[in-house]
Scaffold this motif. Structure first.
Motif, PDB file in Angstrom:
ATOM      1  N   ARG A 509      19.549 -15.902   2.577  1.00  0.00           N
ATOM      2  CA  ARG A 509      18.583 -16.363   1.577  1.00  0.00           C
ATOM      3  C   ARG A 509      17.557 -15.259   1.338  1.00  0.00           C
ATOM      4  O   ARG A 509      17.023 -14.683   2.286  1.00  0.00           O
ATOM      5  CB  ARG A 509      17.878 -17.636   2.047  1.00  0.00           C
ATOM      6  CG  ARG A 509      16.881 -18.211   1.016  1.00  0.00           C
ATOM      7  CD  ARG A 509      16.449 -19.611   1.422  1.00  0.00           C
ATOM      8  NE  ARG A 509      15.627 -19.601   2.607  1.00  0.00           N
ATOM      9  CZ  ARG A 509      14.283 -19.603   2.606  1.00  0.00           C
ATOM     10  NH1 ARG A 509      13.626 -19.597   1.446  1.00  0.00           N
ATOM     11  NH2 ARG A 509      13.611 -19.599   3.741  1.00  0.00           N
ATOM     12  N   THR A 510      17.296 -14.933   0.075  1.00  0.00           N
ATOM     13  CA  THR A 510      16.245 -13.984  -0.289  1.00  0.00           C
ATOM     14  C   THR A 510      15.269 -14.666  -1.237  1.00  0.00           C
ATOM     15  O   THR A 510      15.662 -15.499  -2.060  1.00  0.00           O
ATOM     16  CB  THR A 510      16.822 -12.725  -0.967  1.00  0.00           C
ATOM     17  OG1 THR A 510      17.449 -13.098  -2.194  1.00  0.00           O
ATOM     18  CG2 THR A 510      17.831 -12.040  -0.067  1.00  0.00           C
ATOM     19  N   VAL A 511      13.981 -14.295  -1.133  1.00  0.00           N
ATOM     20  CA  VAL A 511      12.933 -14.925  -1.940  1.00  0.00           C
ATOM     21  C   VAL A 511      11.980 -13.852  -2.442  1.00  0.00           C
ATOM     22  O   VAL A 511      11.486 -13.035  -1.653  1.00  0.00           O
ATOM     23  CB  VAL A 511      12.139 -15.975  -1.131  1.00  0.00           C
ATOM     24  CG1 VAL A 511      11.077 -16.631  -2.022  1.00  0.00           C
ATOM     25  CG2 VAL A 511      13.057 -17.019  -0.538  1.00  0.00           C
ATOM     26  N   LEU A 512      11.749 -13.827  -3.767  1.00  0.00           N
ATOM     27  CA  LEU A 512      10.673 -13.036  -4.356  1.00  0.00           C
ATOM     28  C   LEU A 512       9.473 -13.964  -4.518  1.00  0.00           C
ATOM     29  O   LEU A 512       9.472 -14.861  -5.363  1.00  0.00           O
ATOM     30  CB  LEU A 512      11.092 -12.476  -5.717  1.00  0.00           C
ATOM     31  CG  LEU A 512      11.914 -11.197  -5.722  1.00  0.00           C
ATOM     32  CD1 LEU A 512      12.398 -10.890  -7.126  1.00  0.00           C
ATOM     33  CD2 LEU A 512      11.106 -10.043  -5.176  1.00  0.00           C
ATOM     34  N   LYS A 513       8.447 -13.778  -3.688  1.00  0.00           N
ATOM     35  CA  LYS A 513       7.355 -14.735  -3.617  1.00  0.00           C
ATOM     36  C   LYS A 513       6.569 -14.865  -4.921  1.00  0.00           C
ATOM     37  O   LYS A 513       6.224 -15.965  -5.347  1.00  0.00           O
ATOM     38  CB  LYS A 513       6.402 -14.345  -2.476  1.00  0.00           C
ATOM     39  CG  LYS A 513       6.906 -14.705  -1.093  1.00  0.00           C
ATOM     40  CD  LYS A 513       6.942 -16.213  -0.923  1.00  0.00           C
ATOM     41  CE  LYS A 513       7.211 -16.598   0.517  1.00  0.00           C
ATOM     42  NZ  LYS A 513       7.226 -18.061   0.708  1.00  0.00           N
ATOM     43  N   THR A 514       6.262 -13.748  -5.558  1.00  0.00           N
ATOM     44  CA  THR A 514       5.409 -13.796  -6.757  1.00  0.00           C
ATOM     45  C   THR A 514       6.071 -14.575  -7.888  1.00  0.00           C
ATOM     46  O   THR A 514       5.437 -15.368  -8.572  1.00  0.00           O
ATOM     47  CB  THR A 514       5.072 -12.372  -7.222  1.00  0.00           C
ATOM     48  OG1 THR A 514       4.429 -11.676  -6.160  1.00  0.00           O
ATOM     49  CG2 THR A 514       4.143 -12.419  -8.427  1.00  0.00           C
TER      50      THR A 514
END
Length: 791
Positions: A509-514
């Motif tokens: 799982r990868t997440v771009l927070k902004t």
């Protein structure tokens, strides 16, 4: 070619089955150190004709001190020899086709102990069933070098000046430390830089791993084994290194063995500088303009590395090991790059971009390991380990532009990086010999990886630093891999086979927070493997193998944010990347001809969903952006030879040659078809000369040919290292002088020539001078390189 290799494999299996039925006497035993009661590895075991005293066959003992030999005759002698120990020669009584020599005890020979020191000074390569073992000695050109530089001496392995590691020319090799994944083995952030040559015992190259190993790494596995000793008493060695440019370090290795405990530790402290010369060119063929950049920079590092551990021998069948490693780096980087913009070859603007970067990199690792041996069979054991590690980077950079021509406005930027990676590995292995010929293995492994990269960019506007939201984000990466395996093996006198199956489940799982962009992948895959070997004679044997491998995209492949060091030549990650899968076939032969030994290999790798960098050129901004993408397949067929030749008592030559040709197929989009064929080759050779007055000279040459990628051509590259050694105090004190990259020719250069744009990139570092002094106390280097028990 794939069909041909499959037919060769089938033929080898048929031949092997037809000969395995030949009758012979099987001789087995185990060799141990009488003083420490520990098994001895790499001991020479030779069977001699009892009448002529001529050798019939031979082998070396394994990690557990065991050996297995087959011989047609019944009247023979068994000779056991190991440098630093008194030799044994025995004549067993042969009553049937099975001779068990039991435990054979070797005693230290005080007169030979100095020779052990001499033995430890040379690196040697051994060929085993499923791997090659590069035993790291005190090579003249490796004093004070990091693990990255040592890898460049290993057969089949090449390392670019940026630290990119390839195995047989292929990327995607899995780097392990002591057989386990670790953030200290990460290729990002120069993590391997804190490991210096003096800490390394050996490097194992596994080009076609069995199902017992983690399936990660399409090119294979490179396992860095750090030194650990169990010699009785107090022993150690200290090493001092200095050099130019700015290369200074001190290393201490020490161990203390008692009846129940073995304490071991290493300390390394140093500072070094890596100069860089860089140039790039971006040309817009449509608008007839171009941007050039050139400049120099220096990367300064201070590093501190401490390893401590202890083995507790509960009894002769149960051992608990607790160990830890703490490393800390301080980095300072400075550079000045000159940028020039041209239109129709007329200078329009020019400016100098200065960079100042500061970073601290804490790293630590801890491990608890338990091993249980069983009474039933000497090779039956249960091994459990729990490993935790952390790698961090706190980095800040300031970039300032000073305009020297044109009307561009001067401006400044700065970046901040807060990187954290934690990895936890739990591993269980069980080996159960059914008898002396059949063995089954099973085990499981669970790897949890948790990464966060907080990256921010701001610009100096009106005297204030203003954040750039388009280049600022927090990227999080979570990957858990659960695997289990089982293998079964038969090992006869002249023929053996090992087959296995591994299953792995990946949860990514990868997440771009902004932007709250989240990507998830979950998949389960099977990874079979088969290996076989056939001993044609005492000087010739054949081996063959097949395995399926995976390459999972790493953090920097997935993270879409980039470093703004060069605003016209940038790299971004791709969070949509899928893993690569490779089917690997290999057929090898090992020859011993007099004083020479040669290993020939034929290999074939077929990879799907190939990950390769693709360049995109913006004709408006003149910026080239590189991004990894999945597209197409790659079929690689290659030939490799490793050799060692003791020409005379004073001259030895060893090296390797690797040549392969590839068929690349890939349609990236409607406008980009990347079907093409190509070849590449590389070679390295080392000559060692013994000179009068106990001087030794060494020269190593390394050459890599040019080769094609989907869009670019990587230029050829070659360099030479030399070294000189002087032994003092009967070999206890050794002085080394080395020069790496004597002619300053080592570089990384590429050209991309496309219909709408043309680009070039060049990077070089220059030569390094090193002076090293090492001194052993107690049993000194004999402690570090001789009888070792590995878990």
């Amino acid at each position: 070619m794939k069909y041909l290799i499959q037919q060769v494999w089938l033929l080898l299996m048929i031949v092997s089955w037809s000969v395995c039925a030949q009758q012979s006497t099987k001789v087995v035993g185990v060799v141990k150190d009488k003083a420490s009661q520990q098994p001895l590895e790499f001991v020479s075991v030779i069977l001699l004709d009892a009448e002529s005293k001529q050798p019939l066959t031979g082998t070396t003992t394994g990690v557990d001190g065991t050996f297995v030999l087959g011989v047609k005759k019944t009247n023979f002698l068994v000779e056991i020899s190991f440098i630093g120990f008194k030799s044994l020669r025995l004549q067993p009584e042969v009553k049937n086709a099975y001779v068990n020599m039991g435990t054979l005890w070797l005693e230290e020979d005080a007169e030979q102990l100095e020779e052990v020191v001499v033995r430890a000074e040379k690196s040697t390569t051994e060929f085993k069933l499923d791997k090659r073992v590069f035993n790291v000695g005190k090579d003249l050109t490796s004093a004070g070098a990091s693990a990255i530089e040592v890898l460049n001496n290993v057969p089949s392995v090449n390392v670019s000046i940026e630290g990119a590691i390839t195995l047989r020319g292929g990327q995607g090799a899995q780097i392990l430390i002591n057989g386990k994944p670790s953030v200290i083995a990460s290729q990002e952030g120069n993590a391997l830089g804190t490991i210096v040559a003096e800490q390394i015992e050996k490097i194992e190259v596994i080009t076609n791993p069995s199902a017992k190993y983690e399936a990660e790494g399409t090119a294979g596995i490179i396992n860095i084994v750090l030194k650990k000793s169990e010699k009785k008493g107090l022993n150690g060695a200290v090493t001092l290194n200095t050099g130019s440019p700015n290369n200074h370090s001190i290393g201490l290795s020490i161990n203390k063995r008692t009846q129940k405990f073995n304490f071991f530790g290493q300390l390394g402290v140093g500072k070094r500088t890596f100069p860089n010369t860089v140039s790039t060119l971006n040309r817009n063929k449509v608008a007839n303009n171009e941007i050039t950049s050139s400049g120099k920079g220096n990367k300064h590092e201070q590093f501190y590395n401490l390893s401590l551990g202890t083995d507790y021998h509960i009894n002769d069948k149960n051992v608990i090991t607790l160990s830890g490693n703490v490393a800390y780096e301080i980095e300072d980087e400075d550079s000045n790059m000159r940028f020039e913009e041209y239109a129709n070859r007329i200078l329009q603007a020019a400016y100098t971009r200065a960079e100042v970067t500061e970073a601290t990199n804490p790293k630590y690792q801890y491990e608890l390991q338990y091993k249980k041996d069983f009474e039933r069979h000497k090779e039956q054991y249960l091994l459990f380990s729990a490993l935790g590690s952390f790698f961090g980077k706190d980095q800040s950079s300031t970039f300032s532009n000073e305009v020297t021509a044109g009307t561009l406005a001067s401006n400044s930027q700065r970046t901040r990086t807060d990187f954290k990676e934690a990895r936890y590995t739990f591993k269980l292995d069980y080996v159960h010999p059914l008898n002396d010929q059949y063995t089954i293995e099973t085990g499981a492994q669970y790897v949890l990886n948790d990464v966060s990269n907080d990256y921010a960019v701001s610009s100096l506007i009106g005297g204030n630093w203003i954040g750039n939201p388009g280049l600022t984000n927090v990227f999080e990466y979570y990957q858990n891999v659960l695997g289990a395996y089982a293998t079964a093996a038969y090992e006869g006198d002249v023929w053996g086979i090992k087959a296995g199956l591994r299953v792995e489940n990946t949860d990514l799982r990868t997440v771009l927070k902004t932007t709250n962009q989240e990507h998830t992948q979950q998949y389960t895959n099977l990874f079979p493997s088969v290996h076989t070997s056939y001993k044609v004679g005492t000087g010739f044997s054949l081996q063959a193998g097949y395995s399926r491998r995976i390459f999972r995209p790493r953090l920097w492949d997935l993270n879409p944010f980039f470093n703004i060091r060069n605003t016209f030549d940038i790299f971004t990650g791709n969070p949509n990347l899928l893993p690569e899968f490779t089917d690997s076939y290999e057929l090898t032969s090992i020859h011993k001809i007099g004083k020479a030994s040669v290993n020939f290999g034929l290999y074939h790798r077929y990879t799907t969903d190939v990950i390769e960098d693709v360049s995109f050129y913006n004709t408006t901004t003149n910026v080239t952006t590189r991004r990894p993408e999945n597209f197409g397949t790659n079929a690689i067929t290659g030939l490799e030879a490793n050799y060692r030749w003791g020409i005379t008592k004073w001259l030895t030559v060893n090296g390797d040659v690797n040549y392969n040709w590839f068929n690349r197929k890939g349609q990236f989009d409607a406008a980009n078809n990347f079907d093409f064929n190509g070849t590449r080759w590389d070679t390295k050779a080392t000559a060692k000369l013994k000179l009068p007055a106990q001087f030794d000279f060494e020269m190593t040459g390394n050459y890599q040919s040019s080769y094609k990628t989907a869009q670019s051509t990587i230029k050829s590259n070659g360099f030479v290292n030399v070294g000189l050694r002087k032994k003092l105090l009967q070999g206890k004190l050794i002085v080394n002088l080395g020069v790496r990259d004597v002619f300053a020719t080592r570089r990384r250069a590429s050209i991309t020539d496309q219909p709408t744009f043309y680009s070039e990139s060049n990077r070089a570092r220059g030569r390094f001078f090193t002076l090293g002094v090492s001194f052993g106390f107690g049993k000194g280097e004999a402690m570090e390189y001789a009888a070792q028990k590995r878990f």
